[in-house]
Scaffold this active site. Structure first.
Site, PDB file in Angstrom:
ATOM      1  N   GLU B  85      -2.322  42.433   7.982  1.00 23.02           N
ATOM      2  CA  GLU B  85      -2.069  42.109   6.585  1.00 23.02           C
ATOM      3  C   GLU B  85      -2.842  43.066   5.686  1.00 23.02           C
ATOM      4  O   GLU B  85      -2.854  42.919   4.481  1.00 23.02           O
ATOM      5  CB  GLU B  85      -2.415  40.650   6.287  1.00 23.02           C
ATOM      6  CG  GLU B  85      -3.879  40.297   6.523  1.00 23.02           C
ATOM      7  CD  GLU B  85      -4.561  39.860   5.245  1.00 23.02           C
ATOM      8  OE1 GLU B  85      -4.268  38.754   4.808  1.00 23.02           O
ATOM      9  OE2 GLU B  85      -5.370  40.635   4.704  1.00 23.02           O
ATOM     10  N   CYS B 117      -2.098  36.195   9.646  1.00 26.39           N
ATOM     11  CA  CYS B 117      -2.933  36.394  10.834  1.00 26.39           C
ATOM     12  C   CYS B 117      -2.178  36.404  12.151  1.00 26.39           C
ATOM     13  O   CYS B 117      -2.798  36.514  13.207  1.00 26.39           O
ATOM     14  CB  CYS B 117      -4.020  35.333  10.887  1.00 26.39           C
ATOM     15  SG  CYS B 117      -5.115  35.395   9.489  1.00 26.39           S
ATOM     16  N   HIS B 239      -6.064  30.595  17.195  1.00 29.24           N
ATOM     17  CA  HIS B 239      -6.467  31.387  16.024  1.00 29.24           C
ATOM     18  C   HIS B 239      -7.753  30.807  15.459  1.00 29.24           C
ATOM     19  O   HIS B 239      -7.970  29.597  15.479  1.00 29.24           O
ATOM     20  CB  HIS B 239      -5.368  31.412  14.955  1.00 29.24           C
ATOM     21  CG  HIS B 239      -5.805  32.193  13.746  1.00 29.24           C
ATOM     22  ND1 HIS B 239      -6.273  33.477  13.847  1.00 29.24           N
ATOM     23  CD2 HIS B 239      -5.907  31.853  12.430  1.00 29.24           C
ATOM     24  CE1 HIS B 239      -6.626  33.911  12.640  1.00 29.24           C
ATOM     25  NE2 HIS B 239      -6.415  32.931  11.765  1.00 29.24           N
TER      26      HIS B 239
END
Lengths: 134, 354, 393
Positions: B85, B117, B239
Site C-alpha cells: 500500500e 495489508c 495478520h
C-alpha cells in the site's frame, strides 16, 4: 540527472553489469568498450560481465557536507570498494557505524534509492554497500 | 480454492530495515503515555526504513535472497507481483523495477497489487493460479510496505517497514499450498485517498466489524472446506496490525499461543502491512520441520482475508544449511533511533529542497 | 615522448591579476579585462598588438550561464578583432591555457599572445559552486552515488594517512604555512595567519578534511603576456622564460587508480617537464602547487619529486616547505589562502612565479631563485600540467 541518462545505465546500477576483456581476462566496472591494457587487441572483445557484488573497502570518508540531494542521509559514509573480481567502484556504505569501517572491511552490494529528480520526479535506484557481517 | 496441480514455495526470504523506534519515544513527543500504548498494543518497537529504503529496495533485497534460497536463475522467473500500500509511485510499477534489479527482465509478466495489508497474499494466490494451471513455471510473490502514520496518530506507534518474497512453483518445493480461500466485503475501516500522504482509519471500527470478522470468517471457512480443526496445525500465522489482535483472534478460534508465537513478529518490528503475514510465515518456515502443517490468514482493510493451508516438505531441511539469512538474523540487527531522527527518516521534516 | 625541435624560446613579458575573493561588484568580463589590461600595461603593450587571446575558464556555462567567454572578454577589452579561444580542463583550465599560449608562440604561429584566466564563482550559492566543482569528477560513476568533490579528496587523504602515516596535524600545517604566506600577499582572499589548532578544530566537511583543509570559493582573474624570448629584450626589465611544460593524464574516477595516494597525472606531467628542461626536482627553488585541499599539496610535493612518497606530510611539519627553507612551496598562499578562482588558478600561479623570478614578490620574496615550477590539477587529478620557469638572460 536526465531520465535517459540514468535509464541507459540501469543494468549497471541495479545489477553491477561490467565488462570483461576476452583478451586478457581483466574485469572492468563500469563497463568499457576498450581494455586500457590491451587497447586495440580488445576491440569488440569486451563481453558483459555481472559482478557478484562482494568486495572490500579500499578507503572511505564520512561526509558531513553533502550535495543537497543527499541531505536527508547526512552524515553518511562513502567508500571506494574493490570487488572480488578486481574492479573498483565508489559507493555509499549503509547500515554501518563509522567506527567499524576500515580498509579491508568486507562489504556486499544492496539496492537502495540513490536519489530522485524532484519530489514529483523520477526515483533513481542503484547499488550501495553494506557490511557483509552486518 | 484447491489448486489443480502441485504448487508450493520454492524459496522465500524477508527483509526488515534495521532502525527501530520505541513507543515511549513516540508518546513523549505527543504527550501520550507511550509505554502504556506499547503495552496495550503489544508493540515493543517498530522498524523504520532509512531515507534510501522503500518498497522497491525492500522487495529487491527479499527477492534476491528468496532466489538464492530457491537456487534458481533470474531468467527462470516468469511472473513478479508486488503487493503493497506504499508503492513509491502512484503510477509506475514497483514490479518492473524489482524485475530489472533481479535481471529477470524482459521475458516475464509483472504487476503491482494493492489491497491494504493483504496485497502480498493476493500475489500468492495469483502465482498459485498461474503455476497450478501450468501457465508459468515460477512466480515471485512479494508483500512489502513502508507504511506511514500521520504525526501524533495512533498508527505512529505501529506503522512499520518490511517485506518478504516467495518464489512459487511446482518442483522442488519446500512447502505445499493445499488450499486457499478468501473472504471479501466492502468495509471502510481504513483508507488513503489518492494524493494523500497519510491514511485515515475508523478507530475502533477497525476491530470487530473489520479485522476480527474477516480473519475469523475466512479461517473458519478454510477449516470447514478442508475438514480440519485448529489442533491439526503445528503453526498459525494471522495478520498482525498489533500484538493484541492476532492473540485475541487466535484464542477465539481455538488456536494456542504456541501455534502463533513463532510467526508473531509485530511485537518487535511493528505492523509491516503487506509484509506482515509473508514475514510471519517466513519466520515460521525458518523453524518448521518436514510434515509440519501451517495455517495462514491475512487481512487487508477495505476489506478482505485470504487463508492458506500449507504443509512443509522434506526439502525444508536444506534451508537450515543455506547462508540465506533467516528472519531472526535479519530482525535481530536493530538500532534504536530518536523521534527526531525518525521524523527526518520518514520525511516528516525535510530540507525544503528538491 | 617525442623530442621537440626547433621551438622558439618563450618569455613572459607581462603579468596582471585582480584581487581574489568574493568580488560582489565585479562580473566575469570585468575580471578578465582587469587582469588582461594589467598584464599588457606591465609589458608596455597596447591591445592592438595582441595577436591571439587564450582564456582559461572552467565553468562559466554553469556558474553564470555564459558560454563562448573568450570573444566576450576580447570584445569588452576593446579588441573584438583579436582571435580568442577558451580552454577548459577543469581546475587546470588556466594552466592548460598557458600551455596553448606557449605552443602558439614557440611554434612561430604568433608573436604576442595574451593568456588570461577568470572565474566568477559567487554569482551562485556556495553549495551550488561546490556542486559545479564536483562536476569535474565522474558524474555517472562517482557523484550520482553521493560522492562530493570534497569526499573524493577526503578518501585520498584517508588512504595517504593509512598508507604513509600522514597525520591531521601535518594536513593542518599545510594550511598554516599557506596562510602565513598569504598574509604577505595583498591580492590574497585570506591575507591572514591561522593556527594549527584553529584548522584542526574546524567543522568536518568529509573526514579527515575539515573546513579549513579546503580552498575557498573565489572570484578572480589573472593574465600573462607571452612573446618570443628573442623579442623580450625590447621590453622593460628581465623577462621570465617558460623553460618547459609537461602535461599528464590519468583515469577520470578516483576509484580506478590503483594508488589513490599518488597522482599519476602529476608524476607524468613533471617527468616530461623536467626532461624537456634538463633539470631535476632538486634544481627547483620554489613551486606553486595545486592545493585545493591540504592533502593535495602533500601529494603534489611528493609526486613532483621534491620529497619521497609518503614524506610530504613530515617534510611540511618540519618546515621544509616554508618560505626560504628547502623548497618554498606556495609562496603566494596557494589556492588554500590566496584563493581559488578555478579557471584562473594556473595563471595566478604563473603571476606568482614571475614576481618571484623578477624579485618583485616583496615580503614573501624567495632568495635569488633560479628555477620555479607551477603545477595545476584538473578535477580530482585526471589531468595535470607543470611549467618550469626561470629568469631569461
Amino acid at each position: 540527472m536526465p531520465i535517459p541518462r540514468f535509464w541507459r545505465e540501469i543494468k549497471q546500477r541495479y545489477k553491477g553489469i561490467g565488462s570483461r576483456c576476452e583478451n586478457c581476462g581483466k574485469i572492468y566496472f563500469p563497463p568499457r568498450k576498450i581494455c586500457p591494457e590491451c587497447r586495440r587487441e580488445s576491440f569488440q572483445k569486451m563481453e558483459e560481465y555481472e559482478l557478484e557484488g562482494k568486495g572490500e573497502v579500499v578507503t572511505y570518508t564520512k561526509i558531513n557536507e553533502p550535495h543537497p540531494e543527499f541531505e536527508m542521509l547526512s552524515p553518511y559514509i562513502m567508500a571506494i570498494v574493490e570487488t572480488e573480481e578486481g574492479a573498483r567502484l565508489t559507493g555509499h556504505l549503509v547500515d554501518a557505524d563509522i567506527e567499524d569501517v576500515e580498509p579491508g572491511m568486507k562489504v556486499e552490494a544492496t539496492m537502495r534509492k540513490l536519489g530522485e529528480e524532484s519530489r514529483d520526479g523520477l526515483i533513481y535506484y542503484g547499488y550501495k554497500f553494506w557490511p557483509l557481517d552486518r | 480454492m484447491k489448486p489443480k496441480d502441485d504448487v508450493g514455495i520454492k524459496g522465500y526470504a524477508g527483509y526488515v530495515p534495521k532502525y527501530r523506534i520505541a513507543p515511549k519515544e513516540v508518546g513523549d513527543v505527543w504527550g501520550k503515555d507511550g509505554e502504556l500504548m506499547g503495552r496495550s498494543l503489544r508493540i515493543n518497537s517498530k522498524s523504520v526504513p532509512s531515507p534510501d529504503e522503500d518498497v522497491v529496495t525492500i522487495s529487491t533485497q527479499a527477492a534476491k535472497w528468496a532466489m538464492e534460497r530457491a537456487e534458481i536463475d533470474s531468467d527462470e522467473i516468469d511472473a513478479i507481483y508486488v503487493g503493497s500500500e506504499s508503492h513509491p509511485y502512484a503510477v509506475k510499477p514497483t514490479a518492473t523495477i524489482v524485475a530489472a534489479s533481479l535481471a529477470a527482465s524482459p521475458n516475464l509478466t509483472a504487476a503491482d497489487y494493492e489491497f491494504a495489508c493483504k496485497a502480498g497474499t493476493a500475489a500468492f494466490q495469483t502465482c498459485m493460479g498461474l503455476v497450478s494451471s501450468g501457465m508459468i513455471e515460477n512466480g515471485m510473490a512479494i508483500g512489502a510496505d513502508t507504511s506511514q502514520g500521520a504525526p501524533g496518530d495512533a498508527l505512529e506507534f505501529s506503522a512499520a517497514a518490511g517485506g518478504a518474497a516467495y518464489l512459487i512453483g511446482s518442483e522442488n518445493i519446500l512447502a505445499r499450498f493445499n488450499y486457499t480461500c478468501s473472504y471479501t466485503t466492502d468495509t471502510p475501516d481504513f483508507w488513503r485517498r489518492e494524493g494523500e500522504k497519510y491514511p485515515q482509519h475508523g478507530g475502533r471500527f477497525t476491530g470487530k466489524p473489520a479485522y476480527f470478522k474477516h480473519i475469523t470468517n475466512c479461517t473458519n471457512k478454510l477449516l470447514k472446506e478442508t475438514g480440519k480443526e485448529p489442533g491439526d496445525y503445528d503453526y498459525a500465522v494471522f495478520h498482525q496490525p498489533n500484538g493484541k489482535f492476532p492473540m485475541k483472534a487466535a484464542k477465539k478460534m481455538g488456536f494456542s499461543k504456541e501455534q502463533i508465537e513463532p510467526g508473531l513478529l509485530v511485537t518487535r518490528i511493528g505492523n509491516t502491512y503487506s509484509g506482515a503475514v509473508p514475514l510471519g510465515l517466513a519466520a515460521t518456515l525458518d523453524q518448521a520441520e518436514p510434515g509440519d502443517k501451517i495455517l495462514v490468514t491475512s487481512y487487508g482493510s477495505g476489506a478482505g482475508s485470504d487463508s492458506f493451508d500449507i504443509v512443509v516438505t522434506d526439502n525444508i531441511e536444506k534451508v537450515k544449511e543455506q547462508s540465506v539469512p533467516k528472519i531472526e538474523e535479519v530482525i535481530s540487527k536493530e538500532e534504536f533511533i530518536s523521534y527526531a531522527k525518525y521524523a527526518k527518516f520518514r520525511e516528516k521534516i525535510h530540507d525544503g529542497g528538491a | 615522448m617525442t623530442e621537440v625541435h626547433n621551438l622558439r624560446d618563450v618569455a613572459i613579458i607581462g603579468i596582471g591579476e585582480t584581487q581574489i575573493g568574493e568580488l560582489w561588484d565585479k562580473s566575469l568580463r570585468e575580471l578578465g579585462i582587469e587582469a588582461g589590461l594589467k598584464a599588457l600595461k606591465y609589458a608596455g603593450l597596447h591591445g592592438d598588438e595582441v595577436e591571439k587571446l587564450y582564456v582559461g575558464n572552467m565553468s562559466a556555462g554553469k556558474l553564470i550561464n555564459q558560454e563562448h567567454v573568450a570573444p566576450l572578454i576580447a570584445d569588452y577589452a576593446g579588441i573584438s578583432e583579436v582571435p580568442s579561444t577558451r580552454i577548459e580542463s577543469g581546475s587546470a583550465s588556466g594552466g592548460m591555457a598557458l600551455a596553448e599560449g606557449y605552443k602558439a608562440v614557440a611554434s612561430g604561429m604568433e608573436d604576442i599572445v595574451v593568456v588570461g584566466g577568470a572565474e566568477k564563482m559567487t554569482d551562485v550559492g556556495e553549495q551550488e559552486a561546490k556542486d559545479i566543482l564536483s562536476s569535474t569528477a565522474d558524474q555517472e560513476w562517482e557523484t550520482v552515488f553521493g560522492a562530493t568533490f570534497d569526499s573524493l579528496y577526503a578518501m585520498m587523504a584517508r588512504y595517504h594517512m593509512d598508507n604513509h602515516g600522514t597525520t591531521k596535524d601535518q594536513l593542518a600545517q599545510v594550511a598554516v604555512k599557506n596562510h602565513a604566506n598569504a598574509a604577505k600577499n595583498p591580492n590574497a582572499q585570506y591575507p591572514r595567519e591561522t593556527s594549527k589548532k584553529f584548522v584542526k578544530n574546524a567543522p568536518m566537511v568529509a573526514d579527515p578534511l575539515g573546513m579549513f583543509d579546503c580552498a575557498p570559493i573565489s572570484d578572480g582573474g589573472a593574465a600573462v603576456v607571452l612573446c618570443p624570448a628573442e623579442r623580450a629584450d625590447s621590453f622593460d626589465g628581465d623577462p621570465v622564460e617558460i623553460v618547459s611544460l609537461g602535461q599528464g593524464g590519468d583515469h577520470m574516477a578516483v576509484h580506478e587508480r590503483r594508488d589513490i595516494g599518488t597522482m599519476k597525472a602529476t608524476e607524468r606531467a613533471a617527468k616530461k617537464a623536467y626532461k624537456r628542461a634538463s633539470v631535476k626536482p632538486q634544481d627547483i627553488d620554489f613551486a606553486e602547487v595545486h592545493d585545493n585541499y591540504t592533502i593535495t599539496e602533500i601529494m603534489a610535493i611528493e609526486d613532483l619529486g621534491f620529497f619521497e612518497k609518503g614524506e610530504g606530510g613530515r617534510a611540511t611539519e618540519e618546515g621544509k616547505t616554508e618560505l626560504n627553507s628547502d623548497i618554498s612551496i606556495n609562496t603566494s598562499g596557494g589556492l588554500k589562502a590566496k584563493g581559488r578562482p578555478v579557471g584562473a588558478v594556473g595563471l595566478n600561479q604563473a603571476v606568482e612565479a614571475v614576481l618571484q623570478l623578477r624579485g618583485e614578490a616583496g615580503e614573501r620574496q624567495v632568495d635569488q631563485p633560479g628555477y620555479g615550477l607551477i603545477h595545476n590539477i584538473g578535477g580530482t587529478g585526471a589531468s595535470a600540467i607543470v611549467h618550469i620557469l626561470r629568469r631569461w638572460s
